[in-house]
Design an enzyme around this catalytic site. Structure first.
Site, mmCIF file in Angstrom:
data_model
loop_
_atom_site.group_PDB
_atom_site.id
_atom_site.type_symbol
_atom_site.label_atom_id
_atom_site.label_comp_id
_atom_site.label_asym_id
_atom_site.label_seq_id
_atom_site.Cartn_x
_atom_site.Cartn_y
_atom_site.Cartn_z
ATOM 1 N N VAL A 66 24.152 16.346 -81.295
ATOM 2 C CA VAL A 66 23.390 15.899 -80.127
ATOM 3 C C VAL A 66 24.286 15.835 -78.897
ATOM 4 O O VAL A 66 25.401 15.311 -78.958
ATOM 5 C CB VAL A 66 22.796 14.491 -80.385
ATOM 6 C CG1 VAL A 66 22.039 13.999 -79.169
ATOM 7 C CG2 VAL A 66 21.909 14.508 -81.599
ATOM 8 N N CYS A 67 23.784 16.381 -77.802
ATOM 9 C CA CYS A 67 24.518 16.326 -76.538
ATOM 10 C C CYS A 67 23.826 15.267 -75.678
ATOM 11 O O CYS A 67 22.752 15.502 -75.142
ATOM 12 C CB CYS A 67 24.451 17.695 -75.875
ATOM 13 S SG CYS A 67 25.075 17.742 -74.209
#
Lengths: 158, 1004
Positions: A91-92
């Site tokens: 996840v960014c």
């Protein structure tokens, strides 16, 4: 006991005491049967009235030794379709980035709620994968269709 | 009266009145701006005073607000005299308000004025150290002070507001001592005095509110100062005195407000600051709540377990909450003492409360409140197991009794919740479905924790009951709900255990008994369209998915046929959500039990045909079924048989697609979805055909040889039909020629076999893949470029040693050179192209370095990419340049070629100039992508790069740069020699030339 472990025990306690509706999170068991507090498996429910509803999306949360000085890494299954999720599933998100908005006071509850929020509100400034990002910015209908298909894949068991 | 700048009092009053009556947001906004400027002006206090003297409630309220603004702004300029005079002034207003109109009508304004006094106290506690006393004294001498009751009311409200406001302030370390020494004493005295006064209930309610404010305040004060309140005995005693049911009888409907508030205050104390109760008080509270003959017992008999429960729902909830919070503070003791006589009553009480009658989330919520408590209770036994062993170290018999009692209590808890999770009738469930299912999930977590203590006996208890109930199912269909709840718990425990340890499940024996009891036959007779059975089937299906460890074994395989025969009708006849759920289970069973399912392929084939022909079947279900089926046939291991089946299957898909395509020459969404689903099925087949593990573990060497030579020849023409279907979907059917999804699926099909070690149905020679790509590119638009390049990339990554340069040149000509202009118009196509070249350079640079197109187009293309705005382009561009500079897999010839290009033919200078220019102009968030290019250049060309960088910075013609500064900057860069420190230097240069500052830096 290390700071990381103490904090993770507290997180576990707090989670058991009060966690957001529809979410789950639990540490995995190590080979010897004991709990490995540095790796958790969790489920993020899609918010109602969004494309993501009706499904619970699995994530794995990896806490580094330096936690809470450093943020955990959160991963969906590889190939998860979302503009801000890397092809590997990582996840960014700014609150998970040490050089951006991570603060040691951020709790597990805030992290999973942040990810739930990210699902339906992608950040246009941080593309992490091409297919979802391209569709999101150029072809909304195709994007929405893919998201709905993905929701079926992770549809709630009931 | 003139306020300022010509504003008269009349106009200010008019403004205030308009502020509270206007519905025009623009007017309100402009009034606010104007009035705020008056509040903040030097006339602020004067204005407040005048407005307080008006008869209008709006003016008075605004006056009270204005005091707050003015005090905040001018607080540092007040002398002691100013403070005292202001206090008198504000108190005077309070007294006048009471005298003229009484308390009730002016409470909002009075509360605001108390806040103003609190502000004065917060900022001037030296001059004004005891607000309550001063107020009380002035109240005594005022003519307007009202009744005794009004006095107490005012003081209690002031005492609450004062500490609430202090709690909101930061940096209040010193003030806490002043409050403790002065204010607290007064509050303590008031509360003590009230015990003997015959005051009405509303004063007691106000007192409890006041104590509640102090409970929170005390935790703030103790956390921020050295002040310690310990146990304020008088206050605590007052609370105990309030915990009485003296006004209530069995049939009374008298309010329990006082008791309710007292329960809330005790909960607040137990939660926020349990130190406020000393040992003696804790014992007293414990007795009150959990010992016979005290408040708790009376409350339970008169309220909780009586007809009054529904009426006093909040009170009952708060009573239970207090018990939980209170006990949770000392769970270790509670668990340690389970053998003691005193605990028997206590545990009985807790269990009775948990077992309150009614359906959870519909009739009662107490059992939900207790869920976390019991889970913590059980977890204490698990987490502190070692401590318990030490406690009973010298008494092994007692330890065994302790374990027995522990298991007995945990079993009782489980028994209660087991009953509680029985599904209510469908109509009652639907409105609270989400809450009820969440409750069940909590109960499942409790059982999982309980399993850690009780282990297999708990599982056995569940399975025995399930088997028993299943026997009676035929006579009594209502048993399905009993069965469902048991099955749900078995599934949850099994799933949890197998999640952690899938290969060593201890449940095989019990799961076997369940199947042997004939459960499949019994369930097979139930209707899938019955609404009341909807959840039953979901649970049953989830149970099946959780026991694949058993089904793949010797004993389990005999039930697979019956299971398939049960699941297939659910896919065809159930609701879409059930069918989706079942298809997921089916996929899992087929993947994990594939070998044992070979005898049942005919059953699945029939299902496949049905889903293939019926466009109404959900696409995901169709894909899962094709994947399931392929997982099974792969275990035939005989390529002749597999070949026949694969051909038949793909040919059927081809025919179905061709039929639809020939009948529809234009596109519509439904048609597109169906067709995409068909090609996705081929994708799923391809994926399921991948050899599932290490090839040597799957095939013997002899088998490998047979399989390899079979698929090399491919007598069953599977490859031919695969290529035909790929062509059909991506080239021949006009509406799909520019369909990126279809192209992606086709490329994925070709990609699936590329990595295989031996020939297989989906492994194609490189030339065939490239031929397809050349044909495809000729009809494609840029939207199809990314999957095409991605396929080329995979081929190169896995086969770079086998690829001839000429073959690659031909491909690059077609997919890149001839489409160059179109590529440049699409950032995603640029990204894909650069990524591909970077991959080639990283694996085998000689494949492209010698191609004419490399120097004529690729280098220029990648140079331009440096100045892209999109970070997803800059990232592969950086990878490309790092690969070309470092040439890690390059031959001597490659290195000579590039060095010559960089040093004698101007390539190095050109790269440096573009790099520096793009870097300086790029966004801050993209800087990280450029650093590796700088570092590699500095490392690989230490001598030449200084000249290149000097020229590059000079060519910028930047207004902030002169020759001297340029030389300093370049020297700084060169000193880093390409080490990590280059990042900081480059970042500083970027900031300097862009006139920006570093975040988190104090140097601004």
């Amino acid at each position: 006991m290390s700071l990381c472990r103490t904090r993770l025990q507290e997180e576990r306690k707090q989670w058991r005491k009060d966690h957001p509706f529809g979410f789950y999170a639990k540490p995995v068991k190590a080979a010897d049967g004991s709990l490995d507090l540095t790796q958790w498996t969790a489920g993020i429910p899609g918010r109602s009235n969004t494309l993501w509803q009706g499904a619970t999306y699995p994530v794995t949360i990896y806490f580094p030794e330096e936690y809470p000085s450093k943020p955990p890494r959160v991963k969906f299954p590889a190939g998860f379709y979302h503009p801000n999720i890397y092809p590997s599933g990582t996840v960014c998100l700014s609150i998970l980035n040490e050089s951006q908005d991570w603060r040691p006071a951020i709790t597990l509850k805030q992290i999973v709620i942040g990810i739930q929020e990210l699902l339906d509100s992608p950040n246009p400034n941080s593309p992490a994968q091409e297919p979802a990002w391209k569709a999101y910015s150029k072809d909304k209908a195709a994007y929405e269709k893919k998201v709905r298909e993905q929701a079926k894949k992770y549809a709630n068991a009931m | 009266m003139e306020m300022s700048e010509g504003r008269s009092l009349a106009s200010v009053i008019n403004h205030v009145e308009r502020l509270y009556s206007s519905r025009n947001p623009t007017e309100v906004n402009s009034l606010q701006i104007e009035l705020q400027s008056l509040q903040k002006s030097e006339y602020g206090l004067e204005l407040a005073n005048v407005l307080m003297g008006q008869s209008s409630a709006n003016c008075r309220f605004f006056g009270a607000l204005t005091y707050g603004v003015a005090i905040n702004i001018r607080r540092d300029n007040f002398s002691s005299g100013d403070v005292i005079s202001l206090v008198n002034n504000i108190e005077g207003h309070i007294f006048r308000l009471i005298s003229s109109e009484g308390l009730e009508g002016n409470m909002v304004v009075i509360r605001k004025l108390f806040s103003d006094l609190s502000l004065l106290f917060i900022f001037h506690s030296n001059t004004y150290p005891d607000p309550l006393k001063i107020f009380y004294d002035n109240l005594g001498v005022s003519d307007d002070a009202g009744s005794k009751e009004a006095w107490i009311t005012l003081i209690l409200i002031f005492a609450s507001i004062l500490v609430e406001d202090v709690s909101k302030q930061e940096n209040t370390t010193t003030i806490h001592k002043v409050i403790y020494d002065n204010v607290f004493l007064k509050v303590n005295n008031i509360v003590t005095g009230l015990v003997d006064l015959n005051v009405p209930p509303k004063i007691h309610l106000l007192t409890l509110d006041c104590i509640n404010s102090w409970v929170y305040y005390i935790s703030v004060a103790e956390a921020n100062s050295e002040v310690r309140y310990d146990c304020p005995k008088n206050i605590v005693n007052y609370l105990f005195d309030s915990l009485t049911l003296s006004g209530i009888s069995d049939s009374s409907n008298e309010s329990l407000e006082l008791v309710n508030k007292t329960l809330l205050v005790f909960t607040e104390i137990s939660d926020m600051n349990p130190r406020m109760l000393d040992r003696e008080s804790k014992l007293r509270l414990h007795s009150s709540l959990l010992e016979p003959g005290h408040f708790g017992e009376e409350f339970m008999s008169k309220v909780v377990f009586s007809d009054l429960r529904l009426e006093y729902d909040d009170e009952v909830g708060n009573f239970v909450n207090l018990i939980i919070v209170f006990l949770q503070n000392d769970l270790l003791n509670l668990t340690k003492q389970i053998l003691e006589q005193s605990s028997t009553y206590k545990i009985k009480v807790l269990l009775s409360l948990t077992n309150i009658s009614g359906i959870p989330m519909i009739d009662e919520t107490l059992s939900d409140q207790f869920l976390t408590f019991w889970e913590d209770f059980i977890n204490t036994f698990i987490d502190d197991e070692e401590s318990f062993r030490i406690v009973f170290e010298s008494e092994p018999n007692k330890f065994s009794k302790f374990v027995n009692r522990r298991n007995e209590v945990v079993s009782e808890i489980c028994g209660i919740y087991w009953n509680k999770i029985h599904l209510p009738p469908f109509d009652e469930l639907e409105p609270v479905k989400v809450e009820f299912l969440q409750y069940r999930s909590g109960v499942a977590d409790l059982f999982i924790a309980a399993y850690s203590l009780i282990s297999l006996p708990l599982y056995e208890r569940l399975t025995s009951k399930l088997i028993y109930d299943t026997y009676t199912l035929e006579e009594n269909k209502n048993m399905s709900l009993d069965i469902e709840s048991t099955l749900y718990l078995i599934y949850k425990i099994t799933e949890d255990y197998t999640f952690y340890d899938p290969d060593n499940s201890p449940f095989g024996l019990y799961v076997g008994k369940i199947f042997e009891s004939g459960i499949l036959n019994s369930f097979g007779n139930l209707s899938t369209s019955d609404n009341t059975l909807k959840y039953f089937y979901f649970t049953f299906n989830n149970f099946l998915a959780s026991v694949t460890f058993y089904l793949k074994g010797e004993h389990g395989k005999e039930f697979l046929g019956s299971i398939l025969r049960l699941l297939i009708p659910m896919i065809l006849g159930g609701s879409t959500s059930l069918a989706l759920n079942v298809s997921k289970t089916m996929l899992k069973i087929c993947q994990e039990c594939s070998q044992n399912l070979i005898p049942f392929t005919a059953d699945i084939e029939a299902l496949l045909v049905e889903t293939l022909k019926n466009p109404g079947v959900d696409a995901l279900i169709r894909q899962r079924l094709f994947s399931s089926y392929t997982s099974i046939i792969q275990y035939l291991k005989n390529p002749v048989e597999i070949g026949k089946i694969l051909f038949h299957m793909i040919n059927e898909i081809y025919n179905s697609a061709a039929k639809v395509m020939s009948a529809n020459t234009s596109n519509n969404e439904e048609l597109e979805d169906y067709l995409i689903s068909l090609i996705s099925c081929v994708c799923q087949i391809a994926r399921a055909c991948e050899i599932p593990e290490e090839i040597d573990e799957f095939y013997t060497p002899e088998e490998q040889e047979v399989v390899d030579s079979y698929w090399k020849e491919d007598p069953s023409n599977v490859k031919d039909i695969i290529l035909r279907i790929i062509r059909l979907f991506s080239i021949d059917f006009p509406p799909f020629v520019h369909n990126a999804t279809s192209t992606e699926k086709c490329c994925n099909i070709l990609k699936s076999g590329v990595r295989e070690d031996i020939n297989g149905p989906f492994k194609f020679p490189i030339e065939i893949i490239f031929d397809y790509l050349v044909s495809k590119v000729e009809v494609s638009d840029t939207g199809s470029i990314p999957p095409i390049y991605s396929l080329v990339e995979t081929v190169i990554v896995t086969n770079y040693n086998k690829i001839e340069r000429e073959v690659l040149q031909n491909l690059i000509d077609k997919v890149f050179t001839q489409n160059l202009e179109a590529l440049k118009s699409d950032p995603y196509a640029i990204k894909s192209a650069v990524e591909l070249f970077a991959v080639i350079l990283e694996r085998k640079p000689s494949l492209i370095l010698g191609l004419p197109v490399f120097q004529s187009s690729i280098l220029k293309f990648s140079l331009e990419g440096l100045s892209a705005n999109e970070n997803f382009i800059i990232k592969p561009v950086s990878r490309f340049w790092v690969a070309i500079i470092s040439l890690k897999k390059g031959s001597e010839y490659d290195h000579t070629l590039i060095r010559d290009l960089f040093t004698t033919r101007g390539g190095g200078q050109q790269l440096c100039s573009n790099l520096v220019k793009s870097f300086i102009l790029s966004a801050r968030s993209n800087l990280d992508y450029y650093y590796p290019i700088f570092r590699n250049l500095l490392g690989k060309y230490p001598l030449e790069s200084k000249t290149w960088f000097l020229q590059a910075f000079h060519d910028l013609h930047h207004e902030k740069l002169n020759e001297h500064l340029t030389s300093i900057i370049v020297n700084k860069i060169m000193i880093t020699r390409g080490q990590r420190s280059a990042h900081d230097i480059l970042k500083k240069i970027w900031l300097q030339l862009n006139g920006l500052i570093e975040f988190n830096s104090k140097n601004f």
